[in-house]
Design an enzyme around this catalytic site. Structure first.
Site, mmCIF file in Angstrom:
data_model
loop_
_atom_site.group_PDB
_atom_site.id
_atom_site.type_symbol
_atom_site.label_atom_id
_atom_site.label_comp_id
_atom_site.label_asym_id
_atom_site.label_seq_id
_atom_site.Cartn_x
_atom_site.Cartn_y
_atom_site.Cartn_z
ATOM 1 N N ASP A 161 -6.014 19.869 -14.385
ATOM 2 C CA ASP A 161 -6.361 18.507 -14.805
ATOM 3 C C ASP A 161 -5.993 18.427 -16.288
ATOM 4 O OD1 ASP A 161 -7.614 16.245 -15.832
ATOM 5 O OD2 ASP A 161 -9.380 16.432 -14.554
ATOM 6 N N TYR A 184 -15.123 18.493 -15.403
ATOM 7 C CA TYR A 184 -15.436 17.067 -15.542
ATOM 8 C C TYR A 184 -16.543 16.725 -14.541
ATOM 9 C CZ TYR A 184 -14.952 12.049 -15.043
ATOM 10 O OH TYR A 184 -15.216 10.708 -14.983
ATOM 11 N N ARG A 191 0.847 -1.194 0.000
ATOM 12 C CA ARG A 191 0.000 0.000 0.000
ATOM 13 C C ARG A 191 0.886 1.250 0.000
ATOM 14 N NH1 ARG A 191 -1.558 1.596 4.714
ATOM 15 N NH2 ARG A 191 -2.464 -0.368 5.403
ATOM 16 N N LYS A 227 -7.341 7.517 -19.496
ATOM 17 C CA LYS A 227 -7.646 8.046 -20.805
ATOM 18 C C LYS A 227 -6.433 7.913 -21.747
ATOM 19 C CE LYS A 227 -11.332 8.844 -18.456
ATOM 20 N NZ LYS A 227 -11.655 10.111 -17.829
HETATM 21 C C1 LIG Z 1 -12.100 10.568 -16.583
HETATM 22 C C2 LIG Z 1 -11.692 11.878 -16.057
HETATM 23 C C3 LIG Z 1 -11.449 12.062 -14.683
HETATM 24 C C4 LIG Z 1 -11.677 10.962 -13.672
HETATM 25 O O1 LIG Z 1 -10.811 9.894 -13.815
HETATM 26 P P1 LIG Z 1 -11.151 8.371 -13.454
HETATM 27 O O2 LIG Z 1 -9.915 7.648 -13.837
HETATM 28 O O3 LIG Z 1 -12.366 7.977 -14.249
HETATM 29 O O4 LIG Z 1 -11.431 8.303 -11.985
HETATM 30 C C5 LIG Z 1 -11.018 13.307 -14.273
HETATM 31 N N1 LIG Z 1 -10.869 14.337 -15.139
HETATM 32 C C6 LIG Z 1 -11.109 14.205 -16.454
HETATM 33 C C7 LIG Z 1 -10.927 15.370 -17.358
HETATM 34 C C8 LIG Z 1 -11.539 12.980 -16.958
HETATM 35 O O5 LIG Z 1 -11.800 12.849 -18.264
#
Ligand SMILES: *Cc1c(COP(=O)(O)O)cnc(C)c1O
Length: 383
Positions: free
Chosen positions: A173, A101, A48, A198
């Site tokens: 982000d 998001y 962890r 992504k």
């Molecule tokens: C998908 C996404 C998230 C969240 O990520 P997860 O891996 O699904 O928890 C945060 N910000 C953006 C811009 C996203 O596309």
């Protein structure tokens, strides 16, 4: 520092010293033997806290974003949650994008608000509005660029100036751009956050998150919090993400090529009333995007002209169900093309709020298939 692809393929990934394994092994173990009490080998004691496969990914992510400290999480949302709970206290306030998001909005609006953390959605491309929304209790500007799903562009360097004049942090982000297209730390951001689910993973086969910062004190607090709450990925997830990252540069070039062609084809279509793509010269954020991004990425959104009936979403929903190659699914950033209806899918939680998205909006994650096939599919779906 070496070039981007060299870092993507090699950073944190020297051949394994005991076997010569060129690829970092999947260290499928929960615990590590010690040579006497307190005598860890290489600092590993319990998975962890740290795992060597995860460490390789953390070092690679830090190298790609050009920062000193990388931390890897079990998802993008657990990254965001850990960061917000470390950086903010009850009574603190943060700014979020007007089309943040959906999951980030849900986290601050439904989960963190209960603990006294306040937020204001702002159009972060409007610097005067951003400055005006700051309160004495504001501790952070949380930004995305491009935004999801409207592909809005925030001027990251200018936002960093606004944040630092107020003595607060700017978080970016960077999920939509990926570090290949944009590196926010170099533009003045304090922390960069990713959903590695992504583009970084890139093959729609793993969920994960990461953050990178140059702030050693913050990095230490985050590592402590991460270990305390257990927001960690398994070693196989870290390994899959590392494998995806090796081809990030070539994938992003192809995503950008294909999205440029798709956006241009949509812009010419009579049933499309608006196209959102920062690569189009008429896009409001085009100049800023051209300044801070290498290219414009693989995400394209568009509005379908309503059919004149009672439901403004009907025609957009029909199009989402009519493609053959574009798969109807949430998420983005994989090699395969996806289509979705934000108002009823990814952004359903924003209904009735300031972040509500247009009912006739369709979002595309343009994959790396042949652009001609993608365009033909969209044209037949539009009819
Ligand atoms: C998908 C996404 C998230 C969240 O990520 P997860 O891996 O699904 O928890 C945060 N910000 C953006 C811009 C996203 O596309």
């Amino acid at each position: 520092m070496s070039g981007f692809s060299t870092r993507a393929i090699h950073a944190g990934q020297n051949p394994d010293p005991t076997t010569g394994s060129v690829i970092p092994p999947i260290y499928a173990t929960s615990t590590f033997a010690q040579d006497g009490v307190g005598g860890t080998r290489g600092g590993y004691e319990y998975a962890r806290s740290a795992n060597p496969t995860r460490t390789a990914l953390a070092e690679c992510m830090a190298a790609l974003e050009g920062g000193r400290y990388g931390l890897i999480f079990g998802s993008g949302m657990s990254t965001t949650d850990t960061l917000l709970r470390v950086a903010l206290r009850p009574g603190d306030h943060l700014l979020i994008p007007l089309d943040a998001y959906g999951g980030t909005f849900r986290l601050v609006d439904k989960v963190l608000s209960v603990w006294g953390i306040e937020h204001t959605p702002v159009d972060l491309s409007d610097l005067a509005a951003t400055r005006a929304a700051l309160r004495p209790t504001t501790r952070m500007i949380w930004s995305e660029s491009p935004t999801n799903p409207l592909l809005g562009i925030a001027d990251i360097a200018a936002l960093a100036d606004v944040a630092h004049s107020a003595d607060i942090r700017l978080v970016v982000d960077n999920t939509f751009a990926s570090p290949y297209l944009q590196t926010p730390l170099a533009l003045g951001a304090d922390v960069v956050v990713h959903s590695t689910t992504k583009y970084l993973g890139g093959h729609s086969d793993v969920v994960g998150g990461a953050l990178v910062t140059d702030d050693s004190e913050l990095a230490e607090q985050l590592a402590f919090a991460q270990n305390s709450v257990g927001a960690v990925p398994g070693p196989f997830d870290a390994w899959l993400t590392l494998r995806g990252i090796k081809t990030l540069a070539v994938r992003m070039e192809r995503h950008s090529d294909n999205a440029e062609r798709v956006a241009a084809a949509l812009a010419r279509h009579p049933k499309v009333s608006k196209v959102y793509y920062p690569g189009l010269p008429e896009h409001l954020g085009h100049e800023v995007a051209a300044k801070q991004m290498r290219r414009f990425g693989g995400m394209v959104s568009f509005e379908v002209a309503p059919d004149g009936g009672d439901d403004p979403a009907a025609e957009a929903v029909r199009v989402c169900g009519a493609t053959r190659l574009f798969i109807l699914a949430e998420s983005l950033g994989g090699v395969e093309s996806l289509i979705e209806h934000p108002a009823k899918m990814t952004h359903a939680s924003t209904a009735g709020s300031a972040l509500e998205v247009p009912a006739n909006l369709v979002r595309l994650s343009v994959g790396i298939e042949d652009a001609d096939d993608l365009i033909e599919d969209l044209l037949q779906a539009l009819g």
